[in-house]
Enzyme design. Sequence first.
Site, PDB file in Angstrom:
ATOM      1  N   ASN A   9       0.789  -1.252   0.018  1.00  0.00           N
ATOM      2  CA  ASN A   9       0.029  -0.057  -0.265  1.00  0.00           C
ATOM      3  C   ASN A   9       0.777   1.214  -0.060  1.00  0.00           C
ATOM      4  O   ASN A   9       1.457   1.677   0.996  1.00  0.00           O
ATOM      5  CB  ASN A   9      -0.825   0.035   1.157  1.00  0.00           C
ATOM      6  CG  ASN A   9      -1.783   1.145   1.325  1.00  0.00           C
ATOM      7  OD1 ASN A   9      -1.858   2.129   0.497  1.00  0.00           O
ATOM      8  ND2 ASN A   9      -2.431   1.553   2.399  1.00  0.00           N
ATOM      9  N   TRP A  10       1.037   1.867  -1.132  1.00  0.00           N
ATOM     10  CA  TRP A  10       2.066   2.995  -1.327  1.00  0.00           C
ATOM     11  C   TRP A  10       1.143   4.246  -0.549  1.00  0.00           C
ATOM     12  O   TRP A  10       2.300   5.250  -0.399  1.00  0.00           O
ATOM     13  CB  TRP A  10       2.064   3.368  -2.663  1.00  0.00           C
ATOM     14  CG  TRP A  10       2.899   2.226  -3.654  1.00  0.00           C
ATOM     15  CD1 TRP A  10       3.156   0.918  -3.040  1.00  0.00           C
ATOM     16  CD2 TRP A  10       3.390   2.486  -4.907  1.00  0.00           C
ATOM     17  NE1 TRP A  10       3.747   0.457  -4.186  1.00  0.00           N
ATOM     18  CE2 TRP A  10       3.823   1.010  -4.938  1.00  0.00           C
ATOM     19  CE3 TRP A  10       3.570   3.420  -5.734  1.00  0.00           C
ATOM     20  CZ2 TRP A  10       4.545   0.690  -6.441  1.00  0.00           C
ATOM     21  CZ3 TRP A  10       3.946   3.292  -7.056  1.00  0.00           C
ATOM     22  CH2 TRP A  10       4.500   1.877  -7.377  1.00  0.00           C
ATOM     23  N   LYS A  11       0.172   4.261  -0.395  1.00  0.00           N
ATOM     24  CA  LYS A  11      -0.350   5.461   0.379  1.00  0.00           C
ATOM     25  C   LYS A  11      -0.230   6.550  -0.674  1.00  0.00           C
ATOM     26  O   LYS A  11      -0.222   6.366  -2.118  1.00  0.00           O
ATOM     27  CB  LYS A  11      -0.071   5.531   1.598  1.00  0.00           C
ATOM     28  CG  LYS A  11      -0.253   4.306   2.630  1.00  0.00           C
ATOM     29  CD  LYS A  11      -0.150   4.628   4.108  1.00  0.00           C
ATOM     30  CE  LYS A  11      -0.062   3.411   4.739  1.00  0.00           C
ATOM     31  NZ  LYS A  11      -0.055   3.401   6.057  1.00  0.00           N
ATOM     32  N   HIS A  98      -9.332   0.958   4.775  1.00  0.00           N
ATOM     33  CA  HIS A  98      -8.141   1.253   5.586  1.00  0.00           C
ATOM     34  C   HIS A  98      -8.373   2.225   6.880  1.00  0.00           C
ATOM     35  O   HIS A  98      -9.263   3.109   6.782  1.00  0.00           O
ATOM     36  CB  HIS A  98      -7.122   1.710   4.719  1.00  0.00           C
ATOM     37  CG  HIS A  98      -5.830   1.666   5.249  1.00  0.00           C
ATOM     38  ND1 HIS A  98      -5.427   2.820   6.408  1.00  0.00           N
ATOM     39  CD2 HIS A  98      -4.645   1.055   5.096  1.00  0.00           C
ATOM     40  CE1 HIS A  98      -3.977   2.382   6.436  1.00  0.00           C
ATOM     41  NE2 HIS A  98      -3.751   1.711   5.868  1.00  0.00           N
ATOM     42  N   GLU A 100      -6.936   4.621   7.882  1.00  0.00           N
ATOM     43  CA  GLU A 100      -6.780   6.246   7.353  1.00  0.00           C
ATOM     44  C   GLU A 100      -8.006   6.748   6.851  1.00  0.00           C
ATOM     45  O   GLU A 100      -8.279   7.682   6.921  1.00  0.00           O
ATOM     46  CB  GLU A 100      -5.392   6.248   6.419  1.00  0.00           C
ATOM     47  CG  GLU A 100      -4.069   5.954   7.571  1.00  0.00           C
ATOM     48  CD  GLU A 100      -2.934   5.593   6.726  1.00  0.00           C
ATOM     49  OE1 GLU A 100      -2.936   5.648   5.447  1.00  0.00           O
ATOM     50  OE2 GLU A 100      -2.120   5.106   7.298  1.00  0.00           O
ATOM     51  N   GLU A 170      -5.109  -4.862  10.631  1.00  0.00           N
ATOM     52  CA  GLU A 170      -4.160  -3.602  10.871  1.00  0.00           C
ATOM     53  C   GLU A 170      -4.445  -2.986  12.070  1.00  0.00           C
ATOM     54  O   GLU A 170      -4.915  -2.060  12.033  1.00  0.00           O
ATOM     55  CB  GLU A 170      -3.969  -2.537   9.737  1.00  0.00           C
ATOM     56  CG  GLU A 170      -3.617  -3.209   8.300  1.00  0.00           C
ATOM     57  CD  GLU A 170      -3.483  -2.336   7.269  1.00  0.00           C
ATOM     58  OE1 GLU A 170      -2.153  -2.531   6.653  1.00  0.00           O
ATOM     59  OE2 GLU A 170      -3.873  -1.205   7.089  1.00  0.00           O
ATOM     60  N   GLY A 176       2.595   2.647  10.773  1.00  0.00           N
ATOM     61  CA  GLY A 176       3.913   3.887  11.012  1.00  0.00           C
ATOM     62  C   GLY A 176       4.155   4.025  11.959  1.00  0.00           C
ATOM     63  O   GLY A 176       5.207   5.294  12.045  1.00  0.00           O
ATOM     64  N   SER A 216       3.880  -1.716  10.295  1.00  0.00           N
ATOM     65  CA  SER A 216       5.100  -1.740  10.519  1.00  0.00           C
ATOM     66  C   SER A 216       5.730  -3.076  10.308  1.00  0.00           C
ATOM     67  O   SER A 216       6.907  -3.600  10.815  1.00  0.00           O
ATOM     68  CB  SER A 216       5.392  -1.210  11.870  1.00  0.00           C
ATOM     69  OG  SER A 216       5.245   0.069  12.309  1.00  0.00           O
ATOM     70  N   GLY A 237       3.112  -0.939   4.264  1.00  0.00           N
ATOM     71  CA  GLY A 237       3.023   0.504   3.957  1.00  0.00           C
ATOM     72  C   GLY A 237       4.597   0.795   3.598  1.00  0.00           C
ATOM     73  O   GLY A 237       4.997   0.630   2.521  1.00  0.00           O
ATOM     74  N   GLY A 238       5.062   1.315   4.592  1.00  0.00           N
ATOM     75  CA  GLY A 238       6.518   2.099   4.387  1.00  0.00           C
ATOM     76  C   GLY A 238       7.252   1.161   3.761  1.00  0.00           C
ATOM     77  O   GLY A 238       8.117   1.553   2.610  1.00  0.00           O
TER      78      GLY A 238
HETATM   79  P1  13P Z   1       3.417   0.801   7.537  1.00  0.00           P
HETATM   80  O1  13P Z   1       3.764  -0.928   7.128  1.00  0.00           O
HETATM   81  O2  13P Z   1       3.895   1.858   7.155  1.00  0.00           O
HETATM   82  O3  13P Z   1       3.108   0.551   9.297  1.00  0.00           O
HETATM   83  O4  13P Z   1       1.751   0.867   7.372  1.00  0.00           O
HETATM   84  C1  13P Z   1       0.851  -0.238   7.207  1.00  0.00           C
HETATM   85  C2  13P Z   1      -0.584   0.129   6.218  1.00  0.00           C
HETATM   86  O5  13P Z   1      -1.142   0.977   6.798  1.00  0.00           O
HETATM   87  C3  13P Z   1      -0.602  -0.759   5.131  1.00  0.00           C
HETATM   88  O6  13P Z   1      -1.747  -0.514   4.844  1.00  0.00           O
END
Ligand code: 13P
Length: 253
Positions: A9-11, A98, A100, A170, A176, A216, A237-238
């Site tokens: 997930n590149w966001k 998600h 967010e 999640e 993050g 994470s 994510g990251g």
């Molecule tokens: P991180 O891996 O950056 O913690 O993000 C997880 C995430 O929200 C994937 O959708």
Amino acid sequence: MRKQIVAGNWKMNKTLDQGLQLVSEIVNMVQDEVHNGALVVLCPPFTHLQSVVHLTKGRTNVFVGAQNCSDKVSGAFTGEVSAEMLASLGVQYVILGHSERREYFAETNAQLAAKVDLALANGLKPIFCCGETLFQRQEQDYKALVCEQLTESLFHLSADQITGFVIAYEPIWAIGTGLTASKEQAQEMHLTIRDHFAAKYGAEVAASLSILYGGSAKPSNAPELFANPDVDGGLIGGASLLSRDFTDIVKAL
Ligand code: 13P
């Protein structure tokens, strides 16, 4: 056998050029180094989807997903992107629910149920996210809260529609933050989620679900997370923004 999946997930990261560079690197590394049958799903921003679909065409283990879709079919909804539009690009997956989106865009369980229906009606596979905040984990019945997210957005679906469904657990406190759920915490919640589906749809349907962990996740902790019997991969994510790290996570499956 349920599918093992690592989704990135590149966001809201990467310009088009940067994104295509990242995809090229991942596609090459995955092709050269990963032969374990795991599926890779790349979820770039909307603006990059068509190009990424093009770049990954013909790859049998790399698929493309969007990060959201509208809860409306079409019409006067400025700035929205429909499930039908995504499907018309050749996108196969869509992340829905998600944390967010739930937090910053006030998405509700009922709205997410409508998004899930439109995704399925257009042949997209949802990657449906659920998870609790730190406050909920410490002060409330966090298992019941996560199960409620699933009940209210998914339990109107038929057993056929739920078979093979992809869920991402999640924990919001791990997204993050550098804090990862321990392997025991992850297994406990993944089993809770599978049991919740088993109670409604039966053990066979529950066993077909791919339940991904997100929060994470990185090359150093992926092996122990993925070793859990009910963890079927990750939503990253990251670490999905770095080709080496992301590929190492895929290899850990
Ligand atoms: P991180 O891996 O950056 O913690 O993000 C997880 C995430 O929200 C994937 O959708």
